[in-house]
Structures are given as structure tokens and as C-alpha cells.
Write an enzyme that holds these catalytic residues in place. Structure first.
Site, PDB file in Angstrom:
ATOM      1  CE  LYS A 210      -0.821   0.284   6.230  1.00  0.00           C
ATOM      2  NZ  LYS A 210      -0.315  -0.488   7.540  1.00  0.00           N
ATOM      3  CD  GLU A 216      -2.209 -11.370  -4.497  1.00  0.00           C
ATOM      4  OE1 GLU A 216      -1.808 -10.220  -4.366  1.00  0.00           O
ATOM      5  OE2 GLU A 216      -1.803 -12.494  -4.039  1.00  0.00           O
ATOM      6  N   GLY A 271      -2.728  -4.294   8.302  1.00  0.00           N
ATOM      7  CA  GLY A 271      -3.990  -4.772   7.407  1.00  0.00           C
ATOM      8  C   GLY A 271      -4.990  -5.638   8.231  1.00  0.00           C
ATOM      9  NE  ARG A 272      -1.029  -9.689  11.529  1.00  0.00           N
ATOM     10  CZ  ARG A 272      -0.008  -9.098  10.910  1.00  0.00           C
ATOM     11  NH1 ARG A 272      -0.100  -8.852   9.681  1.00  0.00           N
ATOM     12  NH2 ARG A 272       1.319  -8.950  11.537  1.00  0.00           N
ATOM     13  CD  GLU A 357      -0.340 -11.141   7.012  1.00  0.00           C
ATOM     14  OE1 GLU A 357      -0.906 -10.325   7.344  1.00  0.00           O
ATOM     15  OE2 GLU A 357      -0.275 -11.662   6.145  1.00  0.00           O
ATOM     16  CG  HIS A 388     -21.112 -35.311  11.568  1.00  0.00           C
ATOM     17  ND1 HIS A 388     -21.638 -36.528  12.067  1.00  0.00           N
ATOM     18  CD2 HIS A 388     -21.630 -34.458  11.842  1.00  0.00           C
ATOM     19  CE1 HIS A 388     -22.699 -36.288  12.738  1.00  0.00           C
ATOM     20  NE2 HIS A 388     -22.703 -34.848  12.983  1.00  0.00           N
ATOM     21  CE  LYS A 516       2.708  -9.599  -0.204  1.00  0.00           C
ATOM     22  NZ  LYS A 516       2.499  -8.327   0.357  1.00  0.00           N
TER      23      LYS A 516
HETATM   24  O1  F6P Z   1       0.762 -10.175   1.895  1.00  0.00           O
HETATM   25  C1  F6P Z   1       0.409  -9.860   3.062  1.00  0.00           C
HETATM   26  C2  F6P Z   1      -0.726  -8.638   3.133  1.00  0.00           C
HETATM   27  O2  F6P Z   1       0.454  -7.605   3.439  1.00  0.00           O
HETATM   28  C3  F6P Z   1      -1.408  -8.491   4.632  1.00  0.00           C
HETATM   29  O3  F6P Z   1      -0.665  -8.041   5.668  1.00  0.00           O
HETATM   30  C4  F6P Z   1      -2.316  -7.422   4.100  1.00  0.00           C
HETATM   31  O4  F6P Z   1      -3.789  -7.504   5.000  1.00  0.00           O
HETATM   32  C5  F6P Z   1      -2.769  -8.004   2.625  1.00  0.00           C
HETATM   33  O5  F6P Z   1      -1.291  -8.378   2.213  1.00  0.00           O
HETATM   34  C6  F6P Z   1      -3.276  -6.755   1.894  1.00  0.00           C
HETATM   35  O6  F6P Z   1      -2.414  -5.685   1.512  1.00  0.00           O
HETATM   36  P1  F6P Z   1      -3.022  -4.556   0.960  1.00  0.00           P
HETATM   37  O7  F6P Z   1      -4.192  -3.881   2.106  1.00  0.00           O
HETATM   38  O8  F6P Z   1      -1.771  -3.379   1.237  1.00  0.00           O
HETATM   39  O9  F6P Z   1      -3.427  -4.719  -0.161  1.00  0.00           O
END
Ligand code: F6P
Length: 552
Positions: A210, A216, A271-272, A357, A388, A516
Site C-alpha cells: 500500500k 522488506e 492493510g489488514r 494489530e 497432540h 521500524k
Molecule cells: O508494519 C505494519 C504494516 O504497516 C501493516 O499494517 C501492513 O499491512 C504492512 O505493514 C505492509 O504495509 P504495506 O502494504 O504498506 O507494504
């Protein structure tokens, strides 16, 4: 800012619930079933293809009524209406949270800043459909003219967990010949192992972010791009092999993905909660657009149920209030999600992000510290495997862990007696949690199996199971795009309802920012680019150790 509310714990409903809890402590669930032969039927509700059996809870009619009164007193009706109609549900970021609009039908109207957003959503769905069809038909190919065989989604958090859950859960509905992979972690193993399986000529990459700022995702995308170039790709061909889904078109462009290869995200989607947007492209590409639309329609059916069903019949409302009950009145600290369906193995992970979150907050929407607990730890895994492993703690540990069992009535793989056995396991776990086994029963059982009196008495306390541990059973006919859509939307709304009671913003996530920020300060120190202070001796010590061993 929302109007100030009465403090939650001072509300009369809250205080009545506290007294009810004290009384209910003396009432075992077994007795509740004995006293009311109709309990199982009366505590079963349905909506959007899902059925919730909540009879195995420490709950009476009065108590449920009081929980629902609390929800009403906290303004659930008004807050729910505002959520669907574009109110500023995300208070701290001053924007709506309109994931529900993403699954609305084309005739609907939902306005943001006066503009109906539905046409743009459906235009994006049409673009997704065109892409899916052209790839499935072999009209859109890789740069050598070879058909795409693999799609790799690069994203993390909400840009990863929902699509991964849906792609894996709906394997029986896969169409076409695309295999789907996910790269999320900045651990080099993730990208290395994934790329090792792929042919650059036939691989399509989706950069899903987003913000287009997530470390990452950007690092992994750069690496994937370089891998593509190193294996016969050209700068020009990047456009054919890389698609972005983002709200930050400029950054995507800087990365080399043109606007017409970029699918939009909007700031009014968290995002979620974004599976329903073009972030769902891995799902659409793997399953076909028909199934993706069925996923949306299942979620839409749950939205309708959540908006229209009376509170007592409303799955998200009842499940949320049960969670409030155990979290705030019975001292539960976690909640187990136990899908008895191999296809749902990634559900707990998705719900972890969704719930933790969203509701891992400690101040109210007005900024005042709360004096009650908010979101519990969400955890879980597939049954029967968990039986188990961690079910021992659920049955005999000292902590109260409410659980949701989730199971379809019909399996996609009805081999031998497997599904009946799985179902029996699910029911037996729920019964063991509810009824337990008294020490006397354990002793009698031991005597009946031939143990002498001393041994039976000695072992009985170890074999006794307290019971009275609450659980829900969520049933569906079969796992399908529709039922999965409804299931995920159910948990989204459950999360929202809890946030209304706790008066917290479930659509922001400021808590993840500090880590971060510090990570960005530490990285140059690890790389030897900056010798500054890390701020504390513990961190500096490990930076030194890393530098001495890493060869950097
Ligand atoms: O670090 C948390 C977060 O902001 C989440 O809320 C989000 O889903 C994820 O990182 C990824 O964010 P993006 O879609 O902006 O890369």
C-alpha cells in the site's frame, strides 16, 4: 474526534456483568445443559452460510442480554452505521475504513469526500479481470513469448497474510495453470529459496505494498528484479514481468513499474483489511476471477448479516461480546483459533494480524489510557494436530483459553473415514473443554480399569479435567470462496465490535513504527556505514558481535 463517552467500567451494564460473573462461577456448564434441554438449539445462530454454536459458553440468557446491552450503550449501532457509510472510523489517521465498500455490488453508492467510490472499485475489478483472462488465455506472456507459469507475490503483513490464506484455503478451486508463491520476510532465505524454484521467463511478480515504503517488500522486490535481469531479462521487459499494487504510484514508477501496470489501493483501506482490493490479485490469478468475485460476495453476505441481523442473532456481535466477556470479566489473556480443516492452516496467522494489530491499543479514541484490558493474544493452528501439542494446556493448564473451532460439514477430500474422524475429534475436544472430568469420575474410571484403590486415588487429581472452558463451534457446509469470504469478514467485524466496546481505534497501528525507526538507525551501524551510538549498551554489544562475525 468522537464525543466523550462514559468510562466503560463505570457503566451500569459493566457492573451488572461483574456481579453476574461472580454468580456464574458457581454454575458448571454441564448443569446448564441439564437444566435446559433446548440450550444447544437456542444457542445456535446462522448467517451468510455460517452457523455458530455458542452453547458451550459460561453464559445465561440474562448475561447475554446484558452483554448486548453493553454493546448498545457503547454506541455499536451508530458506529457500525458510520463504518459502512464512510464515517471517520480511523480517528487518528482521520479517514474512513471502507473495506466493506470493496465488496459492494456495482449499483451501490458509498461516498468519500462527496465522491462515490464504487465505480473506481469496479473499474479496478474489471482491470483485474482483463489481466487474469489475458494471462490464463496466454495472450499476455513473458518477454520471450512463453506463457506465465508462476506468480510471485512480494508483500508483507496485510499485503501478504490475507492473499496467502485465501490462495491456500481455496486450492480445490484453482483454475488455469499458474502456481502461486509468496515472498514476505527480509530473511534472505525466503527470497532465495523461492527464486530457486522459478523460471524467470515464465514468472510474473506482484509487488504488493500500500505504501510502497515497506523495507522488506522493497528490498525483496529489488532483489527479484535483479534476479530477473541477471537471468536473461531486460530493463524493457521488467514492465512485462512486474506489476504493482499500491496507493503510491510515484514510488512504483521510480521502481520502474509504469502507471498502467499499477493497480490502485486507497488510503481508506487498511492493510489488514485489503484482501478484497487488488491486493487479492494472487487469489484472482490462481483461482480465476469468478471465484475471486464469489469470495467478495461471501464477505458481502456477512456485511449484510452484520448490518441487519438482530444483535442476539448476529454472529460478529455475539462472538465479539463473548470475547469481551472472557477477556474483561473472566481474565482470559488469549484466544485460540482452531480450524479443523487443513486448507485453513493460515487462518490463525491472518487473524493474528487482523485482531492484534487492530486491537492491541492502550488509549481510547480520545487519547486517555484505558483501565481495562484490550485485545488478547490470538493464536492457534489446525486440528487435529494441535490436540497432540498444545491442547493439554487448554484442558488442564491454569489459564482460561476460550477457543473457536471451525469445521466444514463436508470435506473436499472425503477419503475413507477421515472426515468423520476429524469431526469426531473436533466434537470431542469441545465436549472435553465444556464437561471435563471430575476427580471422582477419574477415580472410578481407574478402579474400573483394574487399578487398586491407592493408585486410583493418587492418580485421580492428575487425570481430572476441570472443564467449564468455553468454546464456539463455527460450521459451514463446505469451504468455498463464499464461505471463506464470509468467515474472514466475520472476524473483521468481530474485531471492530470489540474496538467499539473498548473505545479504541482498530484501524491504526502506530505501535509498529518505533521498531521500524530504530531498525533504520541500527542497519547502517551493522553495515559499518555509521559508527554512531545505538542508544543502549545491550544493542551496541550485539552490533559489535554481529560485525565481528558477519564479515561485513
Ligand atoms: O508494519 C505494519 C504494516 O504497516 C501493516 O499494517 C501492513 O499491512 C504492512 O505493514 C505492509 O504495509 P504495506 O502494504 O504498506 O507494504
Amino acid at each position: 474526534m468522537p464525543e466523550t463517552r462514559a468510562a466503560l467500567t463505570n457503566r451500569p451494564e459493566w457492573q451488572t456483568l461483574q456481579k453476574m460473573k461472580t454468580r456464574l462461577e458457581q454454575q458448571p456448564m454441564r448443569a446448564m445443559f441439564q437444566q435446559d434441554p433446548d440450550r444447544a438449539r437456542r444457542y445456535q445462530i446462522e448467517g451468510a452460510g455460517l452457523s455458530l454454536d455458542f452453547s458451550r459458553n459460561r453464559l445465561t440468557d440474562d448475561c447475554l442480554e446484558q452483554l448486548l446491552n453493553l454493546a448498545r450503550a457503547c454506541g455499536l449501532r451508530e458506529r457500525r452505521a458510520a463504518l459502512f457509510t464512510g464515517g471517520q472510523a480511523n480517528v487518528t489517521e482521520q479517514r474512513p475504513a471502507l473495506h466493506t465498500a470493496l465488496r459492494e455490488c456495482a449499483q451501490a453508492e458509498v461516498r468519500v469526500d462527496g465522491q462515490n467510490i464504487i465505480p473506481e472499485i469496479h473499474h479496478t475489478l474489471e482491470r483485474m479481470e482483463a489481466l487474469v483472462q489475458s494471462i490464463h488465455a496466454g495472450n499476455r506472456t513473458g518477454h520471450t513469448g512463453a506463457r506465465f507459469t508462476d506468480v510471485v507475490s512480494i508483500g508483507i503483513g496485510g499485503s501478504f497474510l490475507g492473499p496467502k490464506l485465501a490462495v491456500e484455503a481455496l486450492r480445490p478451486y484453482w483454475q488455469g495453470s499458474l502456481d502461486c508463491h509468496f515472498i514476505a520476510n527480509i530473511d534472505g532465505t525466503d527470497v532465495t529459496e523461492t527464486l530457486a524454484m522459478l523460471n524467470p521467463e515464465t514468472t510474473l511478480f506482484l509487488v504488493q505494498s500500500k505504501s510502497f515504503r515497506t523495507q522488506e517488500t522493497l528490498e525483496n522486490s529489488l532483489l527479484a528484479r535483479q534476479w530477473f535481469l541477471d537471468h536473461g531479462g531486460t530493463e524493457k521487459a521488467v514492465a512485462q514481468h512486474f506489476i504493482a499494487v499500491t496507493a503510491n504510484v510515484d514510488e512504483a514508477l521510480r521502481f520502474g513499474i509504469k502507471a498502467d501496470h499499477t493497480f490502485p489501493m486507497w488510503d481508506w483501506v487498511g492493510g489488514r483489511y485489503s484482501l478484497w482490493s487488488a491486493i487479492g490479485l494472487p487469489v484472482a490469478l490462481t483461482l480465476g476471477m469468478k471465484s475471486f468475485k464469489a469470495l467478495l460476495s461471501g464477505a458481502r453476505a456477512m456485511d449484510k448479516h452484520f448490518r441487519e441481523a438482530p444483535d442476539r442473532e448476529n454472529l460478529p456481535v455475539v462472538m465479539a461480546m463473548l470475547s469481551i466477556w472472557y477477556n474483561n470479566f473472566w481474565g482470559a489473556e488469549s484466544h485460540a483459533v482452531l480450524p479443523y480443516d487443513e486448507y485453513l492452516k493460515y487462518l490463525p496467522e491472518h487473524l493474528q494480524q487482523l485482531d492484534m494489530e487492530s486491537n492491541g491499543k492502550r488509549v481510547t479514541q480520545g487519547g486517555t489510557g484505558v483501565d481495562y484490558h484490550t485485545g488478547p493474544v490470538i493464536w492457534g493452528g489446525v486440528g487435529a494436530n494441535g490436540q497432540h501439542a498444545y491442547h493439554q494446556l487448554i484442558h488442564q493448564g491454569t489459564r482460561l483459553i476460550p477457543a473457536d473451532f471451525i469445521i466444514p460439514l463436508r470435506s473436499h477430500n472425503p477419503v475413507a473415514r477421515h472426515h468423520a474422524t476429524l469431526f469426531a475429534n473436533c466434537l470431542s475436544q469441545a465436549r472435553a473443554m465444556m464437561a471435563g472430568k471430575t476427580e471422582t469420575e477419574a477415580e472410578e474410571e481407574l478402579l474400573a480399569s483394574g487399578a487398586d484403590k491407592t493408585t486410583a486415588r493418587k492418580l485421580a487429581p492428575h487425570k481430572a479435567i476441570p472443564g467449564n472452558r468455553p468454546c464456539n463451534i463455527l460450521l459451514m457446509d463446505q469451504l468455498s470462496p463464499e464461505t471463506l469470504g464470509a468467515l474472514i469478514a466475520l472476524y473483521e467485524h468481530r474485531t471492530f465490535v470489540q474496538s467499539v466496546i473498548w473505545d479504541i481505534d482498530c484501524f491504526d497501528q502506530w505501535g509498529v513504527e518505533l521498531g521500524k525507526q530504530i531498525g533504520n538507525e541500527i542497519l547502517p551501524m551493522l553495515l559499518g556505514e555509521n559508527g554512531g551510538s545505538a542508544g543502549d549498551a545491550a544493542t551496541e554489544n550485539l552490533i559489535r558481535l554481529f560485525r565481528s562475525r558477519s564479515g561485513l
